[in-house]
Design a protein around this motif. Structure first.
Motif, PDB file in Angstrom:
ATOM      1  N   GLY A  41      10.445 -20.875  -8.082  1.00 13.27           N
ATOM      2  CA  GLY A  41       9.938 -21.517  -6.872  1.00 13.27           C
ATOM      3  C   GLY A  41      10.444 -20.917  -5.578  1.00 13.27           C
ATOM      4  O   GLY A  41      10.273 -21.505  -4.506  1.00 13.27           O
ATOM      5  N   VAL A  42      11.064 -19.743  -5.641  1.00 11.34           N
ATOM      6  CA  VAL A  42      11.528 -19.081  -4.423  1.00 11.34           C
ATOM      7  C   VAL A  42      10.319 -18.508  -3.695  1.00 11.34           C
ATOM      8  O   VAL A  42       9.473 -17.860  -4.299  1.00 11.34           O
ATOM      9  CB  VAL A  42      12.535 -17.950  -4.755  1.00 11.34           C
ATOM     10  N   ARG A  43      10.236 -18.769  -2.411  1.00 11.91           N
ATOM     11  CA  ARG A  43       9.152 -18.214  -1.608  1.00 11.91           C
ATOM     12  C   ARG A  43       9.471 -16.750  -1.325  1.00 11.91           C
ATOM     13  O   ARG A  43      10.524 -16.434  -0.784  1.00 11.91           O
ATOM     14  CB  ARG A  43       9.000 -18.988  -0.300  1.00 11.91           C
ATOM     15  N   VAL A  44       8.546 -15.874  -1.718  1.00 11.53           N
ATOM     16  CA  VAL A  44       8.706 -14.436  -1.501  1.00 11.53           C
ATOM     17  C   VAL A  44       7.542 -13.955  -0.656  1.00 11.53           C
ATOM     18  O   VAL A  44       6.378 -14.208  -0.979  1.00 11.53           O
ATOM     19  CB  VAL A  44       8.744 -13.659  -2.835  1.00 11.53           C
ATOM     20  N   GLY A  45       7.865 -13.276   0.424  1.00 12.09           N
ATOM     21  CA  GLY A  45       6.852 -12.653   1.263  1.00 12.09           C
ATOM     22  C   GLY A  45       6.907 -11.155   1.084  1.00 12.09           C
ATOM     23  O   GLY A  45       7.963 -10.606   0.783  1.00 12.09           O
ATOM     24  N   LEU A  46       5.772 -10.507   1.241  1.00 17.17           N
ATOM     25  CA  LEU A  46       5.736  -9.053   1.186  1.00 17.17           C
ATOM     26  C   LEU A  46       5.694  -8.511   2.595  1.00 17.17           C
ATOM     27  O   LEU A  46       5.016  -9.065   3.461  1.00 17.17           O
ATOM     28  CB  LEU A  46       4.511  -8.565   0.409  1.00 17.17           C
ATOM     29  N   GLY A  47       6.415  -7.430   2.812  1.00 19.08           N
ATOM     30  CA  GLY A  47       6.433  -6.816   4.122  1.00 19.08           C
ATOM     31  C   GLY A  47       6.360  -5.311   4.026  1.00 19.08           C
ATOM     32  O   GLY A  47       6.344  -4.738   2.939  1.00 19.08           O
ATOM     33  N   THR A  48       6.289  -4.700   5.180  1.00 21.15           N
ATOM     34  CA  THR A  48       6.328  -3.242   5.279  1.00 21.15           C
ATOM     35  C   THR A  48       7.370  -2.908   6.331  1.00 21.15           C
ATOM     36  O   THR A  48       7.531  -3.618   7.315  1.00 21.15           O
ATOM     37  CB  THR A  48       4.975  -2.650   5.695  1.00 21.15           C
ATOM     38  N   ASP A  49       8.102  -1.849   6.117  1.00 21.82           N
ATOM     39  CA  ASP A  49       9.039  -1.379   7.139  1.00 21.82           C
ATOM     40  C   ASP A  49       9.350   0.088   6.897  1.00 21.82           C
ATOM     41  O   ASP A  49       8.836   0.703   5.980  1.00 21.82           O
ATOM     42  CB  ASP A  49      10.312  -2.239   7.188  1.00 21.82           C
ATOM     43  N   ALA A  50      10.162   0.647   7.736  1.00 25.26           N
ATOM     44  CA  ALA A  50      10.607   2.035   7.633  1.00 25.26           C
ATOM     45  C   ALA A  50       9.454   3.036   7.708  1.00 25.26           C
ATOM     46  O   ALA A  50       9.621   4.187   7.350  1.00 25.26           O
ATOM     47  CB  ALA A  50      11.436   2.253   6.362  1.00 25.26           C
ATOM     48  N   ASN A  51       8.283   2.593   8.160  1.00 24.65           N
ATOM     49  CA  ASN A  51       7.117   3.467   8.320  1.00 24.65           C
ATOM     50  C   ASN A  51       6.736   4.234   7.065  1.00 24.65           C
ATOM     51  O   ASN A  51       6.088   5.263   7.141  1.00 24.65           O
ATOM     52  CB  ASN A  51       7.316   4.443   9.492  1.00 24.65           C
ATOM     53  N   THR A  52       7.145   3.753   5.887  1.00 23.72           N
ATOM     54  CA  THR A  52       6.715   4.426   4.666  1.00 23.72           C
ATOM     55  C   THR A  52       5.264   4.088   4.371  1.00 23.72           C
ATOM     56  O   THR A  52       4.532   4.906   3.850  1.00 23.72           O
ATOM     57  CB  THR A  52       7.598   4.049   3.466  1.00 23.72           C
ATOM     58  N   THR A  53       4.860   2.881   4.687  1.00 21.37           N
ATOM     59  CA  THR A  53       3.466   2.469   4.580  1.00 21.37           C
ATOM     60  C   THR A  53       3.282   1.252   5.475  1.00 21.37           C
ATOM     61  O   THR A  53       4.209   0.483   5.688  1.00 21.37           O
ATOM     62  CB  THR A  53       3.064   2.124   3.126  1.00 21.37           C
ATOM     63  N   LEU A  54       2.104   1.093   5.998  1.00 15.49           N
ATOM     64  CA  LEU A  54       1.821  -0.080   6.818  1.00 15.49           C
ATOM     65  C   LEU A  54       0.668  -0.877   6.234  1.00 15.49           C
ATOM     66  O   LEU A  54      -0.108  -1.484   6.939  1.00 15.49           O
ATOM     67  CB  LEU A  54       1.496   0.342   8.260  1.00 15.49           C
ATOM     68  N   SER A  55       0.565  -0.869   4.920  1.00 16.13           N
ATOM     69  CA  SER A  55      -0.528  -1.556   4.246  1.00 16.13           C
ATOM     70  C   SER A  55       0.021  -2.639   3.330  1.00 16.13           C
ATOM     71  O   SER A  55       0.694  -2.341   2.342  1.00 16.13           O
ATOM     72  CB  SER A  55      -1.348  -0.556   3.422  1.00 16.13           C
ATOM     73  N   LEU A  56      -0.295  -3.893   3.646  1.00 19.47           N
ATOM     74  CA  LEU A  56       0.114  -4.968   2.749  1.00 19.47           C
ATOM     75  C   LEU A  56      -0.614  -4.888   1.412  1.00 19.47           C
ATOM     76  O   LEU A  56      -0.086  -5.319   0.395  1.00 19.47           O
ATOM     77  CB  LEU A  56      -0.106  -6.326   3.396  1.00 19.47           C
ATOM     78  N   PHE A  57      -1.815  -4.316   1.399  1.00 22.09           N
ATOM     79  CA  PHE A  57      -2.520  -4.132   0.132  1.00 22.09           C
ATOM     80  C   PHE A  57      -1.714  -3.196  -0.763  1.00 22.09           C
ATOM     81  O   PHE A  57      -1.565  -3.436  -1.957  1.00 22.09           O
ATOM     82  CB  PHE A  57      -3.918  -3.570   0.361  1.00 22.09           C
ATOM     83  N   HIS A  58      -1.194  -2.127  -0.176  1.00 21.86           N
ATOM     84  CA  HIS A  58      -0.360  -1.188  -0.936  1.00 21.86           C
ATOM     85  C   HIS A  58       0.893  -1.898  -1.442  1.00 21.86           C
ATOM     86  O   HIS A  58       1.296  -1.708  -2.589  1.00 21.86           O
ATOM     87  CB  HIS A  58      -0.005   0.003  -0.051  1.00 21.86           C
TER      88      HIS A  58
END
Length: 186
Positions: A41-58
């Motif tokens: 039940g831990v809420r996990v969000g997906l993010g992007t950082d470090a300019n490796t990718t800026l696609s949440l789909f990826h």
């Protein structure tokens, strides 16, 4: 790097975390025990950082693929809600509603009183075929698992306003965006 006791403590405290799979791969930081956290039940969000990718789909794809590599089977995160169903909903939620909640915003879900942030997609785009033609769960799964789902995005709306159409940002020019990013670095 959370051990089982820390994962349990995170769950019991109502905590959450943001996971950046692509960046973790680039930095050699290991693979998050994502299924165990979600099952607790831990809420996990997906993010992007470090300019490796800026696609949440990826990031959604990488979150699932890393679990597949770890467990040597398919559909790890996708089967958490309904085993055998292969639903992309847990991944989509991590990239939208749960990520927004962890940032303290009211976005990420279409509902009365919330910002109208959404995408208009072309269901017949080749990147989504053949599943895209069927709609519903098949379309959702195709959109999350397609290699280039951004290709099917025709319009992007933020707070109800159209900000991008067919890959072109309408709200500001590339030069204005670059200037804003340069100023943000200071």
């Amino acid at each position: 790097w959370l051990d089982p006791e820390e994962r349990q403590m995170l769950a019991e405290s109502g905590g959450g975390l943001v996971y950046n799979p692509h960046t973790n791969m680039a930095l050699g930081d290991g693979i998050l025990a994502l299924p165990e956290l979600l099952e607790r039940g831990v809420r996990v969000g997906l993010g992007t950082d470090a300019n490796t990718t800026l696609s949440l789909f990826h990031e959604m794809r990488m979150a699932e693929y890393l679990q597949r590599v770890t467990r040597l089977e398919m559909g790890i995160v996708a089967n958490l809600e309904v085993p055998g169903a292969g639903s992309a909903r847990p991944l989509l939620r991590a990239g939208t509603e749960d990520g927004a909640a962890l940032l303290g915003t009211d976005a990420g879900r279409l509902a009365p009183g919330r910002p109208a942030d959404f995408l208009a997609i072309d269901r017949a785009d080749p990147s989504l075929l053949p599943s895209g033609l069927h709609g519903g769960e098949a379309l959702l799964n195709a959109f999350v698992s397609a290699m280039v789902p951004e290709r099917a995005v025709r319009r992007v709306y933020v707070a109800g306003g159209l900000i991008a159409r067919d890959g072109e940002l309408l709200a500001l020019s590339d030069a204005e965006l670059a200037d804003m990013l340069r100023r943000a670095e200071l």
